[in-house]
Enzyme design. Structure first.
Site, PDB file in Angstrom:
ATOM      1  N   CYS G  31      70.510 119.444  33.865  1.00  0.00           N
ATOM      2  CA  CYS G  31      71.663 118.825  34.075  1.00  0.00           C
ATOM      3  C   CYS G  31      72.677 119.505  34.301  1.00  0.00           C
ATOM      4  O   CYS G  31      73.166 120.572  33.650  1.00  0.00           O
ATOM      5  CB  CYS G  31      72.111 117.958  32.462  1.00  0.00           C
ATOM      6  SG  CYS G  31      73.548 117.034  32.507  1.00  0.00           S
ATOM      7  N   ASP G  38      66.451 118.308  32.050  1.00  0.00           N
ATOM      8  CA  ASP G  38      66.136 116.957  31.878  1.00  0.00           C
ATOM      9  C   ASP G  38      64.462 116.952  32.310  1.00  0.00           C
ATOM     10  O   ASP G  38      63.934 117.810  33.046  1.00  0.00           O
ATOM     11  CB  ASP G  38      66.598 116.238  33.065  1.00  0.00           C
ATOM     12  CG  ASP G  38      68.290 116.105  32.833  1.00  0.00           C
ATOM     13  OD1 ASP G  38      68.475 115.941  31.885  1.00  0.00           O
ATOM     14  OD2 ASP G  38      68.986 116.180  33.939  1.00  0.00           O
ATOM     15  N   GLU G  78      70.232 111.104  40.183  1.00  0.00           N
ATOM     16  CA  GLU G  78      70.535 110.297  41.482  1.00  0.00           C
ATOM     17  C   GLU G  78      70.215 111.357  42.767  1.00  0.00           C
ATOM     18  O   GLU G  78      69.684 110.990  43.702  1.00  0.00           O
ATOM     19  CB  GLU G  78      71.697 109.812  41.696  1.00  0.00           C
ATOM     20  CG  GLU G  78      72.038 108.636  40.726  1.00  0.00           C
ATOM     21  CD  GLU G  78      72.499 109.056  39.187  1.00  0.00           C
ATOM     22  OE1 GLU G  78      72.324 110.290  39.148  1.00  0.00           O
ATOM     23  OE2 GLU G  78      72.718 108.351  38.379  1.00  0.00           O
TER      24      GLU G  78
END
Lengths: 128, 128, 128, 128, 128, 128, 128, 128, 128, 128
Positions: G31, G38, G78
């Site tokens: 992250c 993550d 994303e």
């Protein structure tokens, strides 16, 4: 209100020991504090006394009507469990008897209460 | 903050030993280190002292309000578990009592804590 | 690299024995032979010493950071399991402690390793 | 053909006893009678000797290559199970060791074979 | 008709005791009373005698052909179970052996039969 | 009405003890109080006497017809269970025998009754 | 850091259109805001261009190494999803391609991201 | 190596269109890059041409032997899938045909490949 | 051998269209190539012609006996499926009819065959 | 014998269309060919006509007594299904109505019959 006079019995059909379990999934009473309905499953397990000792079994329809007599009663879970145990012990004088009540959640808390009469054989000592 | 004065009790309805279990699935407190909310399921199992010894049971709505008093408290999992055990033992002086807390994952780690009061009967010694 | 100095602890909140379980599902390290990443779930179970003996509990966020310190370490499954056991025993000196690691499949083989410290109570002796 | 020289080991990282389990789900060999391929899951469980006794663990990639050496070998289920047990006992001289093989159905019959070395602790004596 | 001469065996590959289980899910015979087909799953568990005592294992394909020899035999469930036990004991003289047959429903009744040879170790004494 | 003369038996095929279980899922009788039909699953487990003692097994189709003879009989659950136990003990004189009846819900209550003949081996003492 | 030069390809083996799906369950990155790891499952689905148009497929081991190159990269969910889509489109120029990433929970929230290249056939338009 | 001459066929038994599906769960080949074994489930679905057009079906045992001929072949997933499709189309010239291969995980990535011949009816267009 | 003369029918009880499904889980025939038994579940779905058109339904016990007539027939899966379809269409001349056969694994391959008569309504067009 | 005069109804309480489903799991009748009992689950789904058209609903206890009137009737599955459909349509004249009967296995075959009245909305057109 809980009415033990509704309980009927019939003579046990045998001198050989045997074990009976009735699971009632539609019990309802009322919370004495909030007035809201409570819902429970009531499990009754017992061994009737043998026929030669005038042992009796509880009649199933009368048990249903007896359970229904709690419908509008304001009463705690713990008192329901002990009251049913005491009424059934009085009505049948069984060799042993066990009541387990599972209460659906109220305020995010669900509950299980167990009350026994006399010594329960080891493989029936589980909580559920 | 955790407020044991919220705990109310009522006299146990029986001299015959019996066992009570309350499972609260919506407990929340706050991590004292990060300030983030924690979520847990709290299982309480206990045997009240008999009526002839002035045994009492915890009243369910008061238990819910007591649990809610942890909502904004910064407190470790271990302290929650022991605090609840101690407050309930103080409020009820039961024959035995067991608290098991299951905490949802935080940082990829989920946790289970168990704290007992007095000897727990063998078939209740499981972790969950 | 594995850094036991990351482990922080706080005083255990009770003199009454209790049991703590932390399940970390996102552990990763590196295979010392192939350089490929390994993935595991690490289960830690232990009983802290009582407060009167200056018992301590491992702080959860520090445990997470300690586990993350293995992220780029080339180390065998067996060494991960024993290293974590030894570091945590050193940091907490618990009454007993158990580490179980479940490793995701590599080359079609998945693995489970269990390492104990002191005698584990019988109902925690299972492999998983 | 089965080649035990492929088995590599490394020194066990601890003097404290611990238990290792490797589950290989992609084992294949050949039926010596029909020439058709057989498919199995091989579970290996063992406790290495402690470091002070020069205990060793089998290295995981070498175990995979060793299992692959059965790929074109015509050999019975029972011999696979005992051969793997004997090769691994020879390579590691562990405190105890257990091999369980689950064979996919052939001709509508599926099979499970279990072979032990030394006494297996009671909670590992299950068939599966 | 059931033909034990179909059963072939091969020398057990080891002096160390081990246990073999073959589960045949496609057994069929014929009801001697109605002439209708019966369907069963046959589980065979046994420990062969060690190699030094000339112990043998049943060969799997021959076991399949032996089971197929019941295909058009009119025979009761109980006789199937005892016949298989006796034929296999005669063919292998194992340390112990167990046959469990699960029969699909006929007339709304499904059946399970268990027959043993010699003492079965405690963790294999289950019905299924 | 229940007709034990329907029960046929055949000589047990073995001197070695073995165990038989028949599970009938389509039993129906009539409530003597309300006249409504009852539905049950009847589990019969027994060990026949050995062949050298003229032991016999109950023939399966005759058992089905015997069960069907309760179809229009007004009879309590407890009497069904004990009647079947007594009729089968009389017809077979087995080493031991166990009848467990599971009754579908009526009035929201479902029931389980267990009746034994002679000592049941410990791993068959479960309620179900 | 993400290294698209790791991606290797080989000529597609056919002129007939076909569809390929690779599901990687052990993806990890970091992250960018908190520095914590993550974890995700990455699903890649695509249709290579036909052989007559010099279509290529991504080589599986190179895909694994490419995914591993994100291991210590600080990058948003994303961006991971779109970066992988763009790198693979550049490396293969497929007829169509789809990336779906499932992220394990962080702070009690789990996430799913989907990125497409060109028109996806209708029965692949589901989210998962 | 893959040997399409192993494929045998027999005349389709009908002029009415029908659909055949064979699911082989024990396929294995070898990775051309690493030399390690790959494992897959191969699903074949097809509609044979009608009898009046000399339609044929693949014989099942020959299909098994054909699949086994890939056992020691170094070949990519994509080539396995297209090769099987092409060999079966050549051997049977079916109305339509579909091959779906599910590959067990290697390096944490599992794969699914689908190859079609002619138009697949809509309710067979799913990936699995 | 398959004997369609065993099939009996009775007049359909209605002019309103309705649908019938019979699922036979105990079908067995013999492989014409290897002589080994095959096992299948046969699903029959059909809509009888209305009563005013002399529509008929197949009688269930006769269907069972008809299926049993395949018991010792050497016949391919595809021929079983089409033969049953043709025999039943001939015996009943239904509005539409569908046969789906699921064959247990042989040599690691399990199979599903579907054969239709006339147009099947859309919600019955699935493979299973 | 089936007695439609047992069916009672009451006025539907609404002009807004709604759908009612009653699932009876304890239906029993008798096979007209063998005399053995049959057991079924009967699902009734229907939409009553609106109140302004004098629509009615079937009274539940009368439906139970009506179903019980089949208890000793020798009647085929297909006739049961159509008879119930016709009697209920006659008693209620509903907008649409659907009867689905699931019959327990007899001779290894279990059956499902569906009969409709008027057009069934598409999402109720499934078999079950």
């Amino acid at each position: 209100m809980p009415d033990p006079s509704l309980l009927e019995s019939f003579p046990t059909p045998s001198d050989t020991p045997f074990v009976i379990e009735h699971i009632a999934e539609e019990f309802t009473s009322v919370c004495p504090k909030t007035g809201h309905p409570d819902f429970a499953t009531i499990t009754l397990r017992y061994q009737p006394r043998p026929a030669r000792e005038q042992g009796v079994c509880v009649e199933l329809k009368s048990l249903k009507l007896y359970y229904q007599s709690f419908r509008n009663e304001g009463i705690y879970y713990e008192a329901v469990t002990n009251t049913i145990r005491d009424h059934l012990v009085h009505a049948m004088n069984p060799t042993w008897l066990q009541i387990i009540t599972h209460w659906k959640g109220r305020g995010g808390i669900r509950s299980i209460i167990r009350a026994d009469h006399n010594d329960i054989p080891p493989h029936f000592r589980a909580m559920t």
